[in-house]
Scaffold this motif. Structure first.
Motif, PDB file in Angstrom:
ATOM      1  N   SER A   1       0.497   4.078   1.838  1.00 11.70           N
ATOM      2  CA  SER A   1       0.407   4.295   3.060  1.00 11.70           C
ATOM      3  C   SER A   1      -0.175   3.241   4.030  1.00 11.70           C
ATOM      4  CB  SER A   1      -0.211   5.574   3.489  1.00 11.70           C
ATOM      5  OG  SER A   1       0.376   6.782   2.790  1.00 11.70           O
ATOM      6  N   TYR A   2       0.335   2.977   5.026  1.00 12.06           N
ATOM      7  CA  TYR A   2      -0.151   1.460   5.859  1.00 12.06           C
ATOM      8  C   TYR A   2      -1.205   1.970   6.788  1.00 12.06           C
ATOM      9  CZ  TYR A   2       2.714  -1.051   2.890  1.00 12.06           C
ATOM     10  OH  TYR A   2       3.234  -1.867   1.881  1.00 12.06           O
ATOM     11  N   CYS A   3      -2.668   1.772   6.612  1.00 20.28           N
ATOM     12  CA  CYS A   3      -3.522   2.271   7.706  1.00 20.28           C
ATOM     13  C   CYS A   3      -3.569   1.521   8.716  1.00 20.28           C
ATOM     14  CB  CYS A   3      -5.046   2.273   6.726  1.00 20.28           C
ATOM     15  SG  CYS A   3      -4.945   2.708   5.312  1.00 20.28           S
TER      16      CYS A   3
ATOM     17  N   HIS B   1     -11.863   4.587   0.033  1.00 18.17           N
ATOM     18  CA  HIS B   1     -11.844   4.291   1.316  1.00 18.17           C
ATOM     19  C   HIS B   1     -11.493   5.908   2.003  1.00 18.17           C
ATOM     20  CE1 HIS B   1      -9.973   1.917   4.951  1.00 18.17           C
ATOM     21  NE2 HIS B   1     -10.824   2.854   5.191  1.00 18.17           N
TER      22      HIS B   1
ATOM     23  N   CYS C   1      -6.033  -1.157   9.413  1.00 19.93           N
ATOM     24  CA  CYS C   1      -6.444  -2.246   8.486  1.00 19.93           C
ATOM     25  C   CYS C   1      -6.871  -3.375   8.870  1.00 19.93           C
ATOM     26  CB  CYS C   1      -5.056  -2.228   7.455  1.00 19.93           C
ATOM     27  SG  CYS C   1      -5.243  -3.379   6.211  1.00 19.93           S
TER      28      CYS C   1
ATOM     29  N   CYS D   1       0.990  -1.181   0.110  1.00 21.76           N
ATOM     30  CA  CYS D   1       0.121  -0.153  -0.186  1.00 21.76           C
ATOM     31  C   CYS D   1       0.817   1.384  -0.050  1.00 21.76           C
ATOM     32  CB  CYS D   1      -1.001   0.080   1.189  1.00 21.76           C
ATOM     33  SG  CYS D   1      -1.897  -1.347   1.399  1.00 21.76           S
TER      34      CYS D   1
ATOM     35  N   GLY E   1      -6.320  -6.051  -2.024  1.00 20.71           N
ATOM     36  CA  GLY E   1      -5.045  -6.326  -1.690  1.00 20.71           C
ATOM     37  C   GLY E   1      -5.001  -5.877   0.067  1.00 20.71           C
ATOM     38  N   GLY E   2      -3.883  -5.327   0.328  1.00 23.70           N
ATOM     39  CA  GLY E   2      -3.202  -4.441  -0.544  1.00 23.70           C
ATOM     40  C   GLY E   2      -3.870  -3.351  -1.660  1.00 23.70           C
TER      41      GLY E   2
ATOM     42  N   TRP F   1       0.678  -7.859   5.405  1.00 24.60           N
ATOM     43  CA  TRP F   1       1.613  -6.523   5.227  1.00 24.60           C
ATOM     44  C   TRP F   1       3.051  -7.142   4.762  1.00 24.60           C
ATOM     45  CZ3 TRP F   1       0.302  -2.009   9.002  1.00 24.60           C
ATOM     46  CH2 TRP F   1      -1.015  -1.599   8.736  1.00 24.60           C
TER      47      TRP F   1
ATOM     48  N   ARG G   1      -7.079   2.694  -2.032  1.00 24.72           N
ATOM     49  CA  ARG G   1      -7.405   3.842  -1.142  1.00 24.72           C
ATOM     50  C   ARG G   1      -6.489   5.054  -1.955  1.00 24.72           C
ATOM     51  NH1 ARG G   1      -6.459   5.708   5.132  1.00 24.72           N
ATOM     52  NH2 ARG G   1      -8.529   6.778   5.126  1.00 24.72           N
TER      53      ARG G   1
HETATM   54  S1  SF4 Z   1      -5.330  -2.490   2.316  1.00 25.86           S
HETATM   55 FE1  SF4 Z   1      -6.231  -0.746   2.521  1.00 25.86          FE
HETATM   56  S2  SF4 Z   1      -6.894  -0.362   4.351  1.00 25.86           S
HETATM   57 FE2  SF4 Z   1      -5.235  -1.741   4.461  1.00 25.86          FE
HETATM   58  S3  SF4 Z   1      -3.489  -0.394   4.738  1.00 25.86           S
HETATM   59 FE3  SF4 Z   1      -3.825  -0.815   2.454  1.00 25.86          FE
HETATM   60  S4  SF4 Z   1      -4.875   0.759   1.923  1.00 25.86           S
HETATM   61 FE4  SF4 Z   1      -5.010   0.664   3.999  1.00 25.86          FE
END
Ligand code: SF4
Length: 379
Positions: A137-139, A241, A142, A135, A181-182, A148, A213
């Motif tokens: 940025s890592y939310c 999102h 998630c 990703c 995903g991701g 990850w 996202r």
């Molecule tokens: S999969 Fe979606 S919610 Fe999860 S970190 Fe990636 S962008 Fe964010």
């Protein structure tokens, strides 16, 4: 839309004071200059005035990845303890604190519904294909944070992709594939195109849906070139999102417009997050601003029981209360469906308040949005 953007200059100026606007608007520059790992986080915390926080985050950084785009960081205001963007993107020691008894790394039992890694078949007529575990940025909230650091969750190589298409062909009831995903839109474009070619070559696959996202965290990556490619696969739907009105900037709006101008309808899935958006005013602003940029508020998810996200979960009664107020206060186009994804892969359950108070043989009793009781005679 503008008030947040106007206030969001502080960290950008501190971290990237000399950046030219052309570089800033180039997604490749944004990706090259992401803040990542301990070093990147240390830089961010120092400039946000809280360098001492780093020490408490070491364990968390070893357990879960960290990266954030300069663009998304630039949406943070000063106080990272309360800022809705900071809370979503800056790790918290609570991620590795003792998990609540019902939390698990995979509460939706996706593993159980995966005939092989990368494909989830839970509902009869649709399947999820996980195409990436990366990703922009890592939310921190998630629900797939367990993937990850685990590339084995994603099909890799010809044989793996052949298995995916064969499975889809052998299950002719699958008519919709959710590409997830991701973040699928972060993949190299040619690679993603090959995947979409493969999926749409399956005769029973009628519709694709992509979850991304990027319009929120890296909107400059939604290029005309990408949109031209995606357009070839219509009917294709995109779920964004957005979780907070601060994320709906001019850049995000332009990214959504590019997709819409390519004939791709957009809907949004938000997650109800404690301290970020768990109040009526924020959700209403979010949904009304989404409507303004022509993104349909689709789902408001109760935060899943994912290990490492307990601190984000809010009381379900709060969610119900927000939905009650939304009904009386704004139009139906702005009202998402509030749902809980039930643990154990039991599927989504609607948590919508109902105006039907009582149903007798001949009379239905309703409560109006203004609180009046109305009896409707059915015969
Ligand atoms: S999969 Fe979606 S919610 Fe999860 S970190 Fe990636 S962008 Fe964010």
């Amino acid at each position: 839309m503008t008030s947040y953007a106007a206030r969001a200059v502080n960290l950008k100026q501190k971290l990237w004071p000399d950046i030219h606007k052309d570089a800033w608007s180039d997604y490749r520059w944004q990706l090259r200059n992401r803040l990542t790992g301990r070093k990147g986080l240390s830089r961010l915390l120092r400039h946000a005035g809280q360098p001492e926080r780093l020490e408490s985050l070491d364990k968390c950084l070893s357990a879960y990845k960290w990266a954030a785009t300069p663009y998304y960081i630039s949406l943070i205001e000063k106080d990272i303890d309360r800022d809705p963007v900071a809370l979503q993107v800056i790790p918290s020691p609570e991620e590795i604190g003792p998990a609540r008894p019902h939390s698990s790394p995979d509460p939706l039992s996706e593993k159980r519904y995966s005939p092989f890694p990368g494909l989830i078949h839970r509902y009869k007529d649709r399947a999820v294909v996980l195409v990436s575990n990366h990703c922009a940025s890592y939310c921190r909230h998630c629900n797939r944070k367990r993937t990850w650091n685990r590339p084995e969750f994603v099909p890799a190589g010809k044989t793996a992709w052949q298995a995916v298409t064969e499975y889809l062909e052998n299950h002719s009831q699958i008519r919709e594939v959710l590409v997830s995903g991701g973040d699928p839109l972060l993949l190299p474009q040619k690679y993603l195109e090959n995947i979409l070619d493969l999926l749409t070559s399956v005769p029973n696959v009628e519709v694709l849906r992509i979850g991304t996202r990027l319009p929120v965290v890296l909107p400059m990556a939604i290029t005309d070139k990408l949109c031209r490619m995606l357009k070839k696969y219509r009917p294709i739907w995109i779920n964004t999102h957005f979780n907070h009105p601060a994320e709906i900037t001019k850049e995000a709006q332009r990214a959504c417009e590019r997709l819409q101008m390519s004939g791709i309808p957009l809907s949004n899935q938000s997650v109800l997050l404690k301290g970020v958006n768990d109040d009526f005013k924020t959700i209403k602003n979010l949904c009304c601003n989404l409507q303004k940029i022509m993104v349909r508020p689709y789902y408001l998810f109760h935060c899943d029981f994912v290990k490492g996200t307990d601190h984000f979960r809010t009381d379900i009664r709060k969610g119900i209360d927000i939905m009650e107020k939304m009904w009386g206060d704004t139009g139906g186009m702005c009202i998402p469906r509030y749902v809980v994804d039930l643990p154990g892969g039991m599927g989504k359950a609607r948590v919508m308040p109902s105006d039907l108070e009582r149903l007798d043989q001949d009379v239905a009793t309703f409560k109006t949005f203004e609180g009046r009781v109305i009896k409707l005679h059915l015969s």
